[in-house]
Design an enzyme around this catalytic site. Structure first.
Site, short mmCIF file in Angstrom:
data_model
loop_
_atom_site.label_atom_id
_atom_site.label_comp_id
_atom_site.label_asym_id
_atom_site.label_seq_id
_atom_site.Cartn_x
_atom_site.Cartn_y
_atom_site.Cartn_z
N ILE A 23 -33.29 -61.12 -6.71
CA ILE A 23 -32.01 -61.83 -6.64
C ILE A 23 -31.65 -62.12 -5.18
O ILE A 23 -31.06 -63.15 -4.88
CB ILE A 23 -30.89 -60.95 -7.28
CG1 ILE A 23 -31.25 -60.53 -8.70
CG2 ILE A 23 -29.54 -61.67 -7.22
CD1 ILE A 23 -31.48 -61.66 -9.68
N THR A 24 -32.01 -61.21 -4.30
CA THR A 24 -31.67 -61.27 -2.87
C THR A 24 -31.91 -62.65 -2.26
O THR A 24 -32.97 -63.26 -2.49
CB THR A 24 -32.54 -60.24 -2.12
OG1 THR A 24 -32.41 -58.99 -2.77
CG2 THR A 24 -32.13 -60.14 -0.66
N GLU A 25 -30.92 -63.11 -1.47
CA GLU A 25 -31.14 -64.37 -0.74
C GLU A 25 -31.45 -64.08 0.71
O GLU A 25 -31.37 -62.95 1.15
CB GLU A 25 -29.93 -65.32 -0.89
CG GLU A 25 -28.62 -64.77 -0.44
CD GLU A 25 -27.48 -65.77 -0.58
OE1 GLU A 25 -27.72 -66.97 -0.76
OE2 GLU A 25 -26.33 -65.33 -0.47
N TYR A 32 -25.64 -72.13 -14.91
CA TYR A 32 -24.55 -71.64 -15.76
C TYR A 32 -23.80 -72.83 -16.36
O TYR A 32 -23.44 -72.85 -17.53
CB TYR A 32 -23.55 -70.77 -14.99
CG TYR A 32 -24.14 -69.74 -14.05
CD1 TYR A 32 -25.43 -69.27 -14.22
CD2 TYR A 32 -23.38 -69.24 -12.98
CE1 TYR A 32 -25.96 -68.34 -13.34
CE2 TYR A 32 -23.91 -68.31 -12.10
CZ TYR A 32 -25.21 -67.87 -12.28
OH TYR A 32 -25.72 -66.96 -11.40
N HIS A 45 -29.23 -74.46 0.02
CA HIS A 45 -30.52 -73.83 -0.24
C HIS A 45 -31.49 -74.20 0.87
O HIS A 45 -31.56 -75.35 1.27
CB HIS A 45 -31.11 -74.32 -1.57
CG HIS A 45 -30.43 -73.72 -2.76
ND1 HIS A 45 -30.49 -74.31 -3.99
CD2 HIS A 45 -29.68 -72.60 -2.90
CE1 HIS A 45 -29.80 -73.57 -4.85
NE2 HIS A 45 -29.30 -72.54 -4.20
N GLU A 80 -33.44 -80.07 -7.88
CA GLU A 80 -32.60 -80.56 -6.79
C GLU A 80 -33.48 -81.27 -5.78
O GLU A 80 -34.70 -81.34 -5.94
CB GLU A 80 -31.81 -79.41 -6.16
CG GLU A 80 -32.66 -78.29 -5.61
CD GLU A 80 -31.82 -77.06 -5.20
OE1 GLU A 80 -30.73 -76.86 -5.75
OE2 GLU A 80 -32.31 -76.32 -4.35
N THR A 114 -27.37 -48.62 -6.02
CA THR A 114 -26.15 -47.97 -5.54
C THR A 114 -25.25 -48.92 -4.75
O THR A 114 -24.12 -48.60 -4.44
CB THR A 114 -26.48 -46.76 -4.64
OG1 THR A 114 -27.29 -47.21 -3.54
CG2 THR A 114 -27.23 -45.68 -5.40
N GLY A 115 -25.76 -50.10 -4.42
CA GLY A 115 -24.97 -51.08 -3.66
C GLY A 115 -23.89 -51.72 -4.55
O GLY A 115 -23.88 -51.53 -5.77
#
Lengths: 287, 350
Positions: free
Chosen positions: A97-99, A161, A249, A209, A17-18
């Site tokens: 997915i959350t950071e 991407y 990161h 990285e 719902t976010g």
């Protein structure tokens, strides 16, 4: 262990719902992902883009049976609670997915998935896309992922991407795993190679990285389980990162020689892996 | 982020570990003097800064008399250590000890577990000991692999490590006196991501922004792409001025904040935006708004991803050109530079 991703995957969206949860639910549905339900603490919403919303996955499970996969958009403060809810409902594959997830919460989650032989991708990652199967459990712009022969294993999101766009103009893409940029992630590079192997892909691009030594260990493992070095390509970000500074990161920080790009590249070359120095060099290298 | 020694020691003391008796001083007063006399002499005076190498930089002093202590405290309060102004001075009783040991807890990336490092050769740089005499250093994830005498301490440290969301807890040295262990120094790093449940520390946002030496500003969404942009610029002979990651899902306001920060030290800004979770139309709106009030700043924009067609159109309508891939972005920069200095345009690695 059910690590195979396919169009058969039944997917649940936590935090549906976010703002992001809802937006990406729509995008994933349009792509072809089989989203069967969402979970949210916001009980006033019953449906998002036609997907029914529950306040716990158990409530869905009791009526309709198991879902195989869950993707999480919930804020980092509530991620552990959401993860446990999914774990109890029998979810096999978790994509977070959350950071900004607290590292001790990640450690707890990693212990749980190891114990129960499940798969956790992330946190702080773009997710998984599998163009052949029209399966997207993630947030990547799908038009840059045309089906083909290259698997991607990436610690970075946007850089994935970028490289996908280049590969889509050539050989195309298979299973793409965005592992995430945190120092502790659910699936490391070695485990990602195992997953890629299960899906039958032989050519792999690693997007790494600075920081840690996961890429080098991962490729060592890949060669042991049958990948050929000439089929592996590696690109690293952060060649010019200053030492001891955290580059966005949480995991991207050079602490000692092993975390540096030149060290990783040298190790790759010694193993016979092709190193890509500028993104667009890849175009030429894969044709 | 790092935590001051006096805060770390208070926490460890609360959990039952032995720390030297102490007072924390931010300005010298009568009350300070009473405190010093209560502690007795000799005393150790330690500047409370977060930078490393405090001892070498003269941030630790010893005092045998009240006069020495007053002078020392006042000196340290006024002295910045490697550019850092101290938060105060920690004054401690001097603990006589026979041995100095080392113990730390950290989150190990490869093991994906909590790692204990212990050595009876403490008080020095543990990495050096580890390289020179690896047999003197124990690295393990199990408390039971540590010597018996240090196990209760290790257990307490693990509780603290978890309860306070630490990513590093280092005691160097542990002072050992007749079998009794004292915490003589303490380093805590708290997980920035857990600050919502650790209200005793304040948040910093250093991770999104790093200042570099050059003159070309760099903004992007996603740490990886920003690092890669910096690398490409360096390879082509440009000098990046900074690292700025606006993160995923950035709003118009966040982009404006980034542009305003970067334009304070750079007249040329490269924006490399590949939006997955980020809506590039939001970014485009931020760029236009910024550009209207800062026409003197030269912007090089690359936009791809979510809503890219609308975003590009919006930029063009407002007279701002943009490209759709990184290679073209770099070519534009090279064109601009050759226009400035008349050099040949060749797109290759240095």
């Amino acid at each position: 262990m059910r690590t195979v991703f396919s169009r058969q995957d039944k997917v649940c969206v936590y935090g549906i719902t976010g703002r992001y949860g809802s937006f990406h639910t729509k995008r994933m549905l349009e792509y072809g992902t089989n989203i069967v339900c969402g979970v949210s603490k916001n009980v006033s919403v019953r449906e998002v883009h036609g997907v029914p919303v529950y306040n716990s996955l158990r409530n869905f499970f009791e009526q309709h049976g198991e879902v195989s996969t869950a993707i999480f958009f919930v804020p980092s403060q509530h991620i552990f609670e959401a993860f446990e809810d999914a774990l109890l409902a029998g979810v096999e594959k978790f994509v977070i997915i959350t950071e900004h997830v607290p590292i001790h919460d990640t450690l707890e989650m990693v212990r749980a998935v190891r114990r129960e032989r499940k798969v956790l991708i992330g946190p702080n990652c773009p997710g998984v896309i599998y163009p052949q199967e029209r399966l997207k459990i993630g947030i990547m712009p799908e038009k840059y992922f045309k089906p083909g022969e290259f698997a991607i294993i990436s610690r970075s999101g946007t850089l994935m991407y970028e490289m996908a766009k280049i590969l889509s103009e050539g050989p195309g893409l298979g299973l793409c795993l965005g592992l995430g940029g945190d120092p502790i992630v659910g699936t490391n590079v070695a485990e990602a190679f195992e997953i890629v192997k299960e899906h039958g892909f032989e050519k792999v691009l690693i997007i790494g990285e600075i920081g840690g030594e996961d890429e080098v260990r991962g490729v060592e493992h890949a060669l042991k389980i049958g990948f050929r070095p000439e089929n592996i390509y590696a690109f690293f970000a952060g060649r010019h990162a200053p030492e001891g500074k955290r580059m966005g990161h949480a995991g991207a920080i050079v602490e000692g020689e092993k975390g540096k790009v030149w060290y990783k590249e040298r190790a790759m070359i010694q193993m016979g892996v092709k190193v890509v120095r500028l993104p667009w060099e890849l175009e030429r290298m894969v044709i | 982020m790092k935590v001051q020694e006096y805060v770390a020691k208070r926490i460890l003391s609360k959990h039952g570990l032995r720390v030297p008796k102490s007072i924390f001083v931010t300005s010298y007063s009568e009350e300070t003097e009473e405190g010093l006399l209560r502690l007795g002499f000799p005393l150790v005076l330690k500047s409370q800064v977060l930078v490393g190498g405090r001892m070498k930089a003269g941030g630790v002093l010893f005092a045998h008399t009240l006069e020495e202590a007053r002078e020392g405290v006042e000196h340290l309060l006024a002295k910045s250590i490697k550019g850092e102004i101290p938060e105060g001075v920690l004054v401690e009783e001097l603990i006589e000890h026979d041995e100095e040991w080392y113990i730390s807890l950290s989150v190990d990336r490869t093991l994906r577990d909590i790692l204990f490092i212990f050595s009876k050769s403490g008080g020095v740089d543990i990495e050096e000991v580890s390289t020179r005499e690896p047999e003197k250093v124990i690295k393990t994830t199990e408390i039971t692999d540590l010597p018996k005498i240090v196990q209760p301490t290790a257990k307490t440290l693990l509780e603290v490590f978890l309860e306070y969301d630490l990513t590093l807890l280092e005691i160097n040295p542990i002072g050992v006196s007749n079998g009794v262990l004292y915490v003589l120094d303490a380093v805590f790093h708290v997980d920035d991501n857990a600050l919502f449940r650790q209200s005793w520390v304040k948040k910093s946002n250093e991770e999104h922004f790093v200042r570099l030496d050059g003159d070309v500003g760099v903004i992007g969404c996603g740490a990886g792409i920003v690092m890669a942009t910096i690398d490409v610029l360096k390879e082509l002979g440009f000098e990046p001025a900074n690292f700025y990651d606006i993160g995923g899902g950035a709003s118009r306001e966040e982009l404006l904040k980034a542009l305003n920060t970067v334009c304070s030290f750079s007249n040329v800004v490269v924006l490399n935006i590949f939006g997955g979770i980020t809506d590039t139309l939001e970014v485009a709106k931020g760029i236009v708004e910024f550009s209207k009030s800062n026409p003197q700043i030269r912007l090089f924009v690359r936009l791809s991803g979510t809503h890219e067609d609308e975003a590009r159109e919006y930029l063009l309508e407002n007279g701002i050109s943009c490209t759709s891939d990184m290679k073209h972005l770099v070519e534009e920069l090279l064109n601009w530079r050759s226009g400035k200095v008349g050099e040949n345009r060749v797109l290759q690695t240095r």
